[in-house]
Design an enzyme around this catalytic site. Structure first.
Site, mmCIF file in Angstrom:
data_model
loop_
_atom_site.group_PDB
_atom_site.id
_atom_site.type_symbol
_atom_site.label_atom_id
_atom_site.label_comp_id
_atom_site.label_asym_id
_atom_site.label_seq_id
_atom_site.Cartn_x
_atom_site.Cartn_y
_atom_site.Cartn_z
ATOM 1 N N GLY A 11 0.843 -1.208 0.000
ATOM 2 C CA GLY A 11 0.000 0.000 0.000
ATOM 3 C C GLY A 11 0.867 1.242 0.000
ATOM 4 O O GLY A 11 1.875 1.292 0.708
ATOM 5 N N ARG A 72 0.986 -4.920 -5.508
ATOM 6 C CA ARG A 72 1.066 -6.158 -4.733
ATOM 7 C C ARG A 72 1.361 -7.230 -5.777
ATOM 8 O O ARG A 72 0.627 -7.376 -6.747
ATOM 9 C CB ARG A 72 -0.235 -6.394 -3.985
ATOM 10 C CG ARG A 72 -0.484 -5.277 -2.948
ATOM 11 C CD ARG A 72 -1.352 -5.732 -1.806
ATOM 12 N NE ARG A 72 -1.212 -4.826 -0.665
ATOM 13 C CZ ARG A 72 -1.978 -3.753 -0.461
ATOM 14 N NH1 ARG A 72 -2.939 -3.452 -1.301
ATOM 15 N NH2 ARG A 72 -1.788 -2.994 0.597
ATOM 16 N N ASP A 103 5.419 -4.658 6.210
ATOM 17 C CA ASP A 103 6.108 -5.904 6.596
ATOM 18 C C ASP A 103 6.010 -7.001 5.536
ATOM 19 O O ASP A 103 6.913 -7.829 5.424
ATOM 20 C CB ASP A 103 5.721 -6.389 7.993
ATOM 21 C CG ASP A 103 4.235 -6.583 8.155
ATOM 22 O OD1 ASP A 103 3.493 -6.321 7.187
ATOM 23 O OD2 ASP A 103 3.818 -7.004 9.237
ATOM 24 N N THR A 125 4.038 2.643 6.036
ATOM 25 C CA THR A 125 2.639 2.208 6.003
ATOM 26 C C THR A 125 1.846 3.086 6.954
ATOM 27 O O THR A 125 2.282 3.316 8.091
ATOM 28 C CB THR A 125 2.451 0.726 6.378
ATOM 29 O OG1 THR A 125 1.071 0.509 6.689
ATOM 30 C CG2 THR A 125 3.270 0.273 7.578
ATOM 31 N N ASP A 127 -0.575 2.331 8.565
ATOM 32 C CA ASP A 127 -1.050 1.549 9.718
ATOM 33 C C ASP A 127 -0.101 1.633 10.922
ATOM 34 O O ASP A 127 -0.485 1.321 12.047
ATOM 35 C CB ASP A 127 -1.224 0.076 9.334
ATOM 36 C CG ASP A 127 -2.385 -0.148 8.382
ATOM 37 O OD1 ASP A 127 -3.078 0.837 8.056
ATOM 38 O OD2 ASP A 127 -2.604 -1.295 7.952
ATOM 39 N N ASP A 129 2.169 -0.301 11.874
ATOM 40 C CA ASP A 129 2.120 -1.569 12.616
ATOM 41 C C ASP A 129 3.355 -2.452 12.423
ATOM 42 O O ASP A 129 3.279 -3.667 12.595
ATOM 43 C CB ASP A 129 0.845 -2.346 12.217
ATOM 44 C CG ASP A 129 0.806 -2.675 10.722
ATOM 45 O OD1 ASP A 129 1.637 -2.141 9.966
ATOM 46 O OD2 ASP A 129 -0.062 -3.463 10.321
ATOM 47 N N ARG A 171 -5.634 -2.294 8.808
ATOM 48 C CA ARG A 171 -6.061 -3.652 8.447
ATOM 49 C C ARG A 171 -6.084 -4.577 9.655
ATOM 50 O O ARG A 171 -7.059 -5.256 9.915
ATOM 51 C CB ARG A 171 -5.129 -4.195 7.363
ATOM 52 C CG ARG A 171 -5.539 -5.496 6.769
ATOM 53 C CD ARG A 171 -4.808 -5.817 5.496
ATOM 54 N NE ARG A 171 -3.393 -5.432 5.546
ATOM 55 C CZ ARG A 171 -2.602 -5.430 4.485
ATOM 56 N NH1 ARG A 171 -3.067 -5.762 3.317
ATOM 57 N NH2 ARG A 171 -1.326 -5.101 4.600
#
Ligand code: ADP
Ligand code: F6P
Length: 320
Positions: A11, A72, A103, A125, A127, A129, A171
């Site tokens: 992403g 992707r 990741d 990202t 996120d 995360d 996500r």
């Protein structure tokens, strides 16, 4: 080390361009040739690339998205795909590679390193995360975009005395949800990291608030939990308060990167190139407190990160 590649994968995130610029310019500064690979690992497999110059990264520092584009790439997840990518890297005479992504992309970076191409990962990202780093490029911009949208939703919700349920991205992680919940004064942040009956809990919170004279309610839901439209319907049915759900979606992935993202991306990009120029591969760049550091990719991927409990507690205290 004479020629290195750079690609963006997974992403996109605001600040990826700042990282590309830093890799290209620091590469040239250290006497390396830099090749920009298009569309993530797809471009590496198919030899889709361009030679970068200091000028080819002019005027991109402030732009969202990624000038190299991203993808992707399922083919790259299998051994033959990795071998194809490695052979193409050798054909175009790459001695090292920088992968900017999340990741998933780092698993690919590890595989490329194992195949024989020294590769460095840069965490990007929205996120936020990735366990081994305190910060991922794109997070701050996404937070500010969500904050801006939620402030606007709040204006209309106040006029109508409505409850707003706002679903933010994430996500598998609730970082965006917890941070914007605190920044926007939400009554609750519902995140995948916390398992409880959040429907019942949220309805109780809203009812308790009504008793204390609350005229307006804001509930933030992380995408990883989902179901914000159904939750809005249940809140309306159980409390009698008109409720609207808004899913912010991909708006959070775009936009001009904040100062924080531009600076972190620039520092991380330079750090990655310094590692490669010193002949070091298979590392992931990370931010720890205010320092830029690096870890073995596998070690980084095996680390775990939990939601800061202090943040959750602050949010709960302030939502009275
Ligand atoms: P992100 O990097 O943002 O986490 P993805 O998980 O979609 O995004 O991964 C991006 C790309 O990285 C994938 O499309 C694939 O090409 C590569 N990738 C992901 N997981 C692996 C894996 N286990 N092994 C090799 N490559 C992977
Ligand atoms: O990882 C970043 C992220 O924006 C997640 O928050 C979200 O779940 C996912 O990517 C969306 O991916 P796509 O762009 O493929 O819809």
């Amino acid at each position: 080390m004479k020629r290195i590649g750079v690609l963006t994968s997974g992403g996109d995130a605001p600040g990826m361009n700042a990282a590309i610029r830093a890799v290209v310019r620091s590469g040239i500064y250290y006497g390396l040739e830099v090749i920009g690979i298009h569309k993530g690992y797809n471009g590496l497999i198919h030899g889709d690339y361009e030679i970068m110059s200091a000028r080819s990264v002019s005027d991109i520092l402030h732009r969202g998205g990624t000038i190299l584009q991203t993808a992707r790439c399922l083919e790259f997840k299998e051994k033959p795909g990795i071998q194809k990518a490695y052979h193409m890297a050798k054909e175009i005479k790459l001695d090292g590679m920088v992968v900017i992504g999340g990741d998933g992309s780092f698993r690919g970076a590890r595989d490329l390193s194992l195949a024989g191409l020294p590769t460095i990962g840069i965490p990007a990202t929205i996120d936020n995360d990735i366990a081994c780093t305190d910060y991922c490029i794109g997070f701050d911009t996404a937070l500010n975009t969500a904050r801006d949208a939620i402030d606007k939703i709040r204006d209309t919700a106040r006029s109508h005395e409505r409850c707003s349920v706002v679903e933010v991205m994430g996500r598998d992680a609730g970082y965006i949800a917890v941070y914007v919940a605190m920044a926007c004064g939400a009554e609750a942040a519902i995140i995948p990291e916390e398992k409880y009956d959040y429907v019942e809990d949220t309805i109780k919170k809203i009812k308790d608030g009504m008793m204390r004279g609350k005229a307006q309610n804001l509930i933030i839901v992380a995408e990883g939990v989902g179901g914000s439209v159904e939750l809005a319907k249940k809140i309306e049915k159980e409390t009698g308060i008109e409720t609207r759900a808004t899913i912010l979606g991909h708006i959070q992935r775009g936009g001009s990167p904040t100062v924080r993202d531009r600076i972190n991306a620039s520092r991380m990009g330079i750090h990655a190139v310094k590692l490669l120029k010193d002949g070091v591969g298979n590392r992931v760049v990370a931010k720890k407190k205010d320092s830029i550091v690096d870890y073995d990719i596998l070690e980084g991927l095996n680390m775990t990160k939990s939601m800061e409990s202090e943040l959750l507690e602050c949010s709960k205290i302030l939502s009275m």
